[in-house]
Design an enzyme around this catalytic site. Structure first.
Site, PDB file in Angstrom:
ATOM      1  N   TYR A  91      42.133  59.509  33.753  1.00  0.00           N
ATOM      2  CA  TYR A  91      40.748  59.042  33.810  1.00  0.00           C
ATOM      3  C   TYR A  91      40.104  59.633  35.048  1.00  0.00           C
ATOM      4  O   TYR A  91      40.348  59.157  36.162  1.00  0.00           O
ATOM      5  CB  TYR A  91      40.779  57.506  33.853  1.00  0.00           C
ATOM      6  CG  TYR A  91      39.445  56.815  33.743  1.00  0.00           C
ATOM      7  CD1 TYR A  91      38.937  56.462  32.491  1.00  0.00           C
ATOM      8  CD2 TYR A  91      38.720  56.469  34.872  1.00  0.00           C
ATOM      9  CE1 TYR A  91      37.724  55.793  32.377  1.00  0.00           C
ATOM     10  CE2 TYR A  91      37.502  55.799  34.765  1.00  0.00           C
ATOM     11  CZ  TYR A  91      37.015  55.464  33.520  1.00  0.00           C
ATOM     12  OH  TYR A  91      35.832  54.790  33.409  1.00  0.00           O
ATOM     13  N   GLN A 130      37.167  60.102  37.110  1.00  0.00           N
ATOM     14  CA  GLN A 130      35.803  59.683  37.458  1.00  0.00           C
ATOM     15  C   GLN A 130      35.521  59.979  38.931  1.00  0.00           C
ATOM     16  O   GLN A 130      34.688  60.813  39.249  1.00  0.00           O
ATOM     17  CB  GLN A 130      35.619  58.197  37.163  1.00  0.00           C
ATOM     18  CG  GLN A 130      34.242  57.660  37.549  1.00  0.00           C
ATOM     19  CD  GLN A 130      34.066  56.199  37.151  1.00  0.00           C
ATOM     20  OE1 GLN A 130      34.165  55.832  35.982  1.00  0.00           O
ATOM     21  NE2 GLN A 130      33.821  55.355  38.131  1.00  0.00           N
ATOM     22  N   THR A 131      36.260  59.324  39.831  1.00  0.00           N
ATOM     23  CA  THR A 131      36.023  59.458  41.275  1.00  0.00           C
ATOM     24  C   THR A 131      36.078  60.919  41.732  1.00  0.00           C
ATOM     25  O   THR A 131      36.924  61.684  41.289  1.00  0.00           O
ATOM     26  CB  THR A 131      37.079  58.634  42.031  1.00  0.00           C
ATOM     27  OG1 THR A 131      36.942  57.269  41.643  1.00  0.00           O
ATOM     28  CG2 THR A 131      36.916  58.734  43.533  1.00  0.00           C
ATOM     29  N   GLY A 163      44.985  58.995  38.942  1.00  0.00           N
ATOM     30  CA  GLY A 163      46.425  58.897  38.762  1.00  0.00           C
ATOM     31  C   GLY A 163      46.826  59.599  37.483  1.00  0.00           C
ATOM     32  O   GLY A 163      46.109  59.546  36.487  1.00  0.00           O
ATOM     33  N   ARG A 210      65.950  30.555  57.435  1.00  0.00           N
ATOM     34  CA  ARG A 210      65.917  30.998  58.822  1.00  0.00           C
ATOM     35  C   ARG A 210      65.803  29.819  59.786  1.00  0.00           C
ATOM     36  O   ARG A 210      64.949  28.963  59.621  1.00  0.00           O
ATOM     37  CB  ARG A 210      64.706  31.911  59.014  1.00  0.00           C
ATOM     38  CG  ARG A 210      64.483  32.383  60.436  1.00  0.00           C
ATOM     39  CD  ARG A 210      65.505  33.398  60.855  1.00  0.00           C
ATOM     40  NE  ARG A 210      65.115  34.111  62.057  1.00  0.00           N
ATOM     41  CZ  ARG A 210      65.784  35.138  62.545  1.00  0.00           C
ATOM     42  NH1 ARG A 210      66.877  35.567  61.941  1.00  0.00           N
ATOM     43  NH2 ARG A 210      65.369  35.756  63.625  1.00  0.00           N
ATOM     44  N   ARG A 255      50.377  28.310  58.482  1.00  0.00           N
ATOM     45  CA  ARG A 255      50.065  29.673  58.026  1.00  0.00           C
ATOM     46  C   ARG A 255      50.533  29.883  56.589  1.00  0.00           C
ATOM     47  O   ARG A 255      49.897  30.603  55.828  1.00  0.00           O
ATOM     48  CB  ARG A 255      50.755  30.699  58.939  1.00  0.00           C
ATOM     49  CG  ARG A 255      50.164  30.729  60.354  1.00  0.00           C
ATOM     50  CD  ARG A 255      51.122  31.373  61.343  1.00  0.00           C
ATOM     51  NE  ARG A 255      51.192  32.820  61.205  1.00  0.00           N
ATOM     52  CZ  ARG A 255      52.167  33.571  61.732  1.00  0.00           C
ATOM     53  NH1 ARG A 255      53.150  32.989  62.412  1.00  0.00           N
ATOM     54  NH2 ARG A 255      52.167  34.876  61.575  1.00  0.00           N
ATOM     55  N   GLY A 271      60.812  39.925  62.371  1.00  0.00           N
ATOM     56  CA  GLY A 271      61.198  41.326  62.283  1.00  0.00           C
ATOM     57  C   GLY A 271      61.714  41.701  60.905  1.00  0.00           C
ATOM     58  O   GLY A 271      61.504  42.819  60.435  1.00  0.00           O
ATOM     59  N   THR A 320      39.990  48.265  47.182  1.00  0.00           N
ATOM     60  CA  THR A 320      39.084  49.416  47.145  1.00  0.00           C
ATOM     61  C   THR A 320      38.786  49.873  45.720  1.00  0.00           C
ATOM     62  O   THR A 320      37.647  50.175  45.382  1.00  0.00           O
ATOM     63  CB  THR A 320      39.704  50.585  47.961  1.00  0.00           C
ATOM     64  OG1 THR A 320      40.092  50.094  49.241  1.00  0.00           O
ATOM     65  CG2 THR A 320      38.715  51.719  48.121  1.00  0.00           C
ATOM     66  N   GLU A 323      38.247  50.040  41.570  1.00  0.00           N
ATOM     67  CA  GLU A 323      37.457  49.238  40.627  1.00  0.00           C
ATOM     68  C   GLU A 323      36.370  48.432  41.333  1.00  0.00           C
ATOM     69  O   GLU A 323      36.103  47.289  40.979  1.00  0.00           O
ATOM     70  CB  GLU A 323      38.369  48.293  39.818  1.00  0.00           C
ATOM     71  CG  GLU A 323      39.252  48.991  38.820  1.00  0.00           C
ATOM     72  CD  GLU A 323      38.443  49.748  37.769  1.00  0.00           C
ATOM     73  OE1 GLU A 323      38.773  50.926  37.556  1.00  0.00           O
ATOM     74  OE2 GLU A 323      37.501  49.202  37.200  1.00  0.00           O
TER      75      GLU A 323
END
Lengths: 422, 422
Positions: A81, A83-84, A123, A256, A279, A347, A368, A370
């Site tokens: 496809y 387009q961009t 792609g 942990r 969080r 880590g 970013t 669509e």
């Protein structure tokens, strides 16, 4: 860590294996999509099935569908496809590639007039595709009719080499050590490449043998329905990606232990720290919330589609704004949340074996593609401003913004709070 | 994209070349560090020069320095810094590796009693190092004296194979396709490995031939000075990393055009969009701000060091809190800012050729290493609470928190604002 070449070959192998099983087991389209989902690695087949085939289905005439879809279904041709362009992402109306009709030969001449008009990102284009749906400015009788889709053959079906006038390549390494590096995102330039007139996708508008540009009676709004569909699937996918990340971070936090030991006793599970909970738990809640949002958007899409088929376009703008806004909010929050989950694993989240680095690298382009998230939010804002303006003229807003219809009442509502203290 | 093996070989080559030039050109230590900085790729030498050598300098006796440093300077031995364990990151006091003194042979027995006590993460350990400074619980006369450093030989100087009782390996792929994949972060286990007593780093405390544990008269606070130094360099590095990212995003925004064309005219530079400016310019300002913060911290470190040498420890807690807090704030903000710069470059920021994906992947561990950012902020909060409590007892706060000394006055200040409207 595989080299880029090994990674791409690995993807080819997986895609071929999946295809073989799909044929052997005679899977339905829905089952086949699910199997491809479980391959869980971006590959050229995503674009073949997810954009090339749907573009022909949605924008091709019945005749065109009859010609091209069987070849695509049997993988006799591989599509992408295009387009961009290098210089044009969000601004589709600014694309520069031209498709100029030549009535003397009944052909379109596909051309890349500038460097910035090079197709960039598709792609499946870099290595795999034999064909592409290419978006270009349609020019006939000296007039520019804007962006239209064309089926263009890129590579020989005999030896897979690029056809004359076509320059092709892979655009190089991307974020992550796996992620979209298994995809052959490509670059494409046309030097006056000729294709038959009937390779313009002609469901919505046509160019006649004489070069006349005519509209069909199929409403243009149907195109927006497809956009709503694609964005709805992106929202549903946000929930899946976030669920994975949160699942890893919650399980890690339960296992942990760190600090808090009394005289050599066992340390405290990090899940029991308020800093970890504050969080992690909102992200866990979001994973569920986005799942419900995805289901609601699916219902919204079905509803809009049914209305469109009955030529009722009244809910389309609101559905468009909902999907644009929710695509932006859920993908931005999910990308940030995956990264937060990674950090919540200390880590260890930095090791590929945690699964989180590649989950982030493969997910974050959703912010970013669509529709860039910032551009989409601006569209939502414009829609809301327009609705407010229309309310003043007496037009009743529908769906999630129906409440604006009560604007007179809402404006008179007063809070019982009138001091800082209360 | 190189495979992991190619990437590591590439780093070996660069490190060897830099070493050759440093010797040929007789560079000073400062010049050599600068040259290594310009190699701009994490590698085992970072740990050799940045942690192994400084640990011996800071914690070794004069005799130990005389023995080990010349070999390290000539690269006859390659060192790493083995502190973090699979189950223990931030909680250094919770490390499980043991170093038990055996007076019958005048040796320490290094041992990994559990799976979680495996050393995990040390850079340079997986492939390159011949030696390590290993942190372990010192046990003598049946008593646990807590965490101390030991120089341990890991690999044969003849054939580079692990010595008996030592299990070594590379812990695998990490975030990004370059980033820390050029580093051989490793795993290390000891099965009753014996080292001579004089390989305990003995500047601050010693174990005598008889197995007695004794403290030297060197103040322990000197160790914290080193921590202040390392964190100060991390803050200075935040400014460098952010400057690179912002520079790329600003230049992209000046070149890239999108939307806003009038009747086919040129599109608008994205730098001229308020949405782009409001995201980009604060990051540009931060890059400068962190540079000044880095310079101020360097001054603070010099000041603290001079005071420590004069046995004045009064400013150490405040300097420690400043570096901990600023390390946390600047690295978190920089990691987020690099990712924001990447998104500000649209799809192009996702390509490795933009420089941004690897900049993010190589930078983001700074949020975790040398003190997890959330843990550090909790330490700052504890310091502030402690200071407030001490003010009540009449102790005068110094440096950036000197203003707390005016608490009586501050508590009486009133805002002129007393209505919502004003």
């Amino acid at each position: 860590m595989l080299s880029r070449k090994e990674l791409f070959k690995d993807t080819l192998k997986k895609a071929a294996h999946a295809w073989k099983r799909i044929v052997e087991l005679r899977l339905t389209e829905e089952e086949a999509n699910l199997l491809r989902l479980y391959v869980d690695q971006p590959g050229y087949v995503d674009l073949h099935w997810g954009m090339f085939v749907p573009a022909i289905k949605g924008q091709g005439t019945e005749e065109q569908q009859k010609k091209w879809l069987p070849m695509a279904y049997k993988f006799q041709i591989i599509g992408c496809y295009a387009q961009t362009e290098l210089g044009h992402g969000s601004n589709v109306q600014g694309l520069e590639t031209t498709a100029t009709f030549d009535p003397s030969t009944d052909e379109f001449v596909m051309h890349s007039p500038t460097l910035t008009s090079s197709k960039w990102w598709p792609g499946g284009l870099g290595k795999a595709s034999t064909h592409a749906v290419v978006y270009a400015r349609l020019i006939t009788e000296g007039k520019d009719y804007g962006i239209h889709g064309f089926i263009v053959q890129l590579r020989s079906l005999d030896d897979h080499s690029p056809l004359p006038g076509i320059t092709l390549g892979d655009i190089g390494g991307k974020f992550g050590s796996g992620a979209y590096n298994s995809m052959d995102n490509g670059v494409l330039r046309f030097d006056h490449v000729r294709i038959p007139r009937d390779q313009m996708l002609m469901r919505l508008s046509q160019v006649t043998r004489e070069g006349k540009y005519v509209h069909s009676d199929v409403p243009k709004q149907l195109l927006y329905g497809t956009m709503v569909y694609v964005r709805q699937t992106i929202v549903a996918d946000a929930s899946k990606a976030l669920s994975r990340a949160v699942c890893i971070a919650v399980r890690y936090s339960a296992i942990r232990k760190q600090f808090g030991s009394q005289a050599g006793g066992p340390e405290t599970q990090v899940l029991n720290y308020k800093t970890q909970q504050s969080r992690l738990f909102p992200l866990l809640a979001s994973a569920y919330a986005y799942r419900f949002v995805g289901q609601w958007l699916k219902w919204l899409y079905t509803d809009v589609t049914q209305k469109l088929e009955a030529k009722d376009y009244s809910t389309l703008p609101e559905a468009h704004a909902c999907t644009a806004g929710l695509k932006s909010v859920t993908t931005s929050a999910t990308a940030d949340a995956i990264e937060e989950c990674r950090k919540l694993c200390g880590g260890h989240g930095y090791l590929n074996s945690s699964g989180l680095p590649e989950l982030f690298a493969v997910y974050v382009p959703a912010c970013t593609y669509e529709g860039d998230n910032v551009v989409l939010l601006l569209q939502v804002a414009r829609f809301l401003m327009k609705t407010v303006a229309q309310v003043a003229t007496g037009k009743q807003p529908v769906g999630t913004i129906a409440y604006m219809g009560n604007i007179q009442h809402l404006m008179q509502c007063k809070s019982a709070v009138n001091t800082v203290r209360s």
